[in-house]
Design an enzyme around this catalytic site. Structure first.
Site, short mmCIF file in Angstrom:
data_model
loop_
_atom_site.label_atom_id
_atom_site.label_comp_id
_atom_site.label_asym_id
_atom_site.label_seq_id
_atom_site.Cartn_x
_atom_site.Cartn_y
_atom_site.Cartn_z
N GLN A 58 3.38 9.86 1.42
CA GLN A 58 4.47 9.18 0.71
C GLN A 58 4.61 9.38 -0.41
O GLN A 58 5.49 9.80 -1.34
CB GLN A 58 3.82 7.64 1.15
CG GLN A 58 3.90 6.71 2.51
CD GLN A 58 3.63 5.36 2.26
OE1 GLN A 58 3.05 4.84 2.16
NE2 GLN A 58 4.60 5.16 2.32
N GLY B 259 1.47 -1.39 -0.01
CA GLY B 259 0.65 0.32 0.15
C GLY B 259 0.70 1.41 0.33
O GLY B 259 2.05 1.46 -0.15
N CYS C 250 8.46 0.21 6.00
CA CYS C 250 7.52 0.96 5.38
C CYS C 250 8.30 1.62 4.25
O CYS C 250 10.02 1.81 3.48
CB CYS C 250 7.21 2.55 6.30
SG CYS C 250 7.07 3.98 5.88
N LEU C 251 8.07 2.18 2.84
CA LEU C 251 8.84 3.00 1.90
C LEU C 251 9.00 3.87 2.15
O LEU C 251 10.43 4.29 1.48
CB LEU C 251 7.73 3.20 0.45
CG LEU C 251 6.79 1.64 -0.37
CD1 LEU C 251 6.17 2.24 -0.77
CD2 LEU C 251 7.67 0.95 -0.79
N HIS D 298 0.10 6.60 8.26
CA HIS D 298 0.70 7.54 7.73
C HIS D 298 -0.64 8.77 7.46
O HIS D 298 0.03 9.92 7.14
CB HIS D 298 0.75 7.03 5.73
CG HIS D 298 2.15 6.57 6.53
ND1 HIS D 298 3.41 6.61 6.71
CD2 HIS D 298 1.92 5.35 5.54
CE1 HIS D 298 4.59 5.70 6.04
NE2 HIS D 298 3.52 5.16 6.34
N HIS E 117 -1.63 0.62 9.01
CA HIS E 117 -0.71 0.61 8.41
C HIS E 117 -0.52 2.33 7.81
O HIS E 117 0.17 3.27 7.90
CB HIS E 117 0.41 -0.13 7.67
CG HIS E 117 1.45 0.51 7.33
ND1 HIS E 117 3.27 0.25 8.11
CD2 HIS E 117 2.15 1.42 6.27
CE1 HIS E 117 3.96 0.64 7.43
NE2 HIS E 117 3.46 1.53 6.18
N GLU E 118 -1.25 1.81 6.63
CA GLU E 118 -2.02 3.00 5.71
C GLU E 118 -2.11 4.34 6.55
O GLU E 118 -2.44 5.74 6.32
CB GLU E 118 -2.19 2.88 4.77
CG GLU E 118 -0.98 1.62 3.42
CD GLU E 118 -0.25 1.93 3.06
OE1 GLU E 118 -0.04 3.23 3.24
OE2 GLU E 118 0.74 1.97 2.93
#
Length: 180
Positions: free
Chosen positions: A60, A55, A101-102, A147, A143-144
């Site tokens: 991000q 995701g 995480c990206l 953000h 998680h998303e």
């Protein structure tokens, strides 16, 4: 007038890396799901696919908006956009799982999250929907969603993992300082 390239030929947005301040801001709600929002969602899918993420959230990719997308075949997470999501119910046990995480390359750690979540959001057509999951999707949503609240996995890691990743975080900060 220049001809617009098809979406797959547009340059990919870069992933915003820690410690960029946008990652710590609470994202703003989307007021209208229009062509600009749909284009952003398509950009987010391209970034997620290119980076092989489960995701990605709008902050991000540099947009402080309450949107995230999901999708990964190997873990059964459907390809879907979540606009103005709200986590409305949590259930099950708290389960620790290793997360990455990206926006935090080379940083992984154990994060405890509820195993079941219900989410309410708008889809790409602006229609409200509600879903409940007790599989990997539930973890990805949380998680998303974090953000969108300005929360990162380093805020939720176990103390031991936080100590273990200190060097990687310092290296990320130094690489940003070198660019500036």
């Amino acid at each position: 007038m220049a001809e617009r390239l098809p979406n797959e030929h547009l340059p990919q947005r870069p992933v915003v890396l820690f410690p960029d301040p946008i990652l710590r801001r609470k994202a703003k709600p989307v007021h209208v799901v229009d062509a600009a929002i749909r284009a952003l969602v398509e950009d987010m899918y391209r970034v997620m696919d290119a980076e092989e993420g489960a995701g990605v959230a709008a902050p991000q990719v540099g947009e402080s908006l309450r949107i995230f997308v999901t999708g990964t075949h190997e873990r059964g997470v459907p390809r879907k956009a979540y606009i103005n999501p709200v986590l409305v119910d949590f259930g099950g046990e708290l389960e620790s799982m290793d997360e990455g995480c990206l926006s935090l390359p080379n940083v992984r750690g154990s994060v405890r999250r509820p195993t079941q979540v219900t989410i309410r959001a708008l889809d790409i057509d602006g229609k409200e929907f509600t879903e409940t999951s007790s599989d990997f999707s539930a973890r990805v949503w949380q998680h998303e969603f974090d953000h969108l609240e300005g929360i990162l996995i380093i805020d939720k890691m176990s103390p031991i993992d936080r100590l273990r990743v200190r060097r990687a975080l310092k290296d990320l900060k130094l690489s940003v300082d070198r660019i500036d």
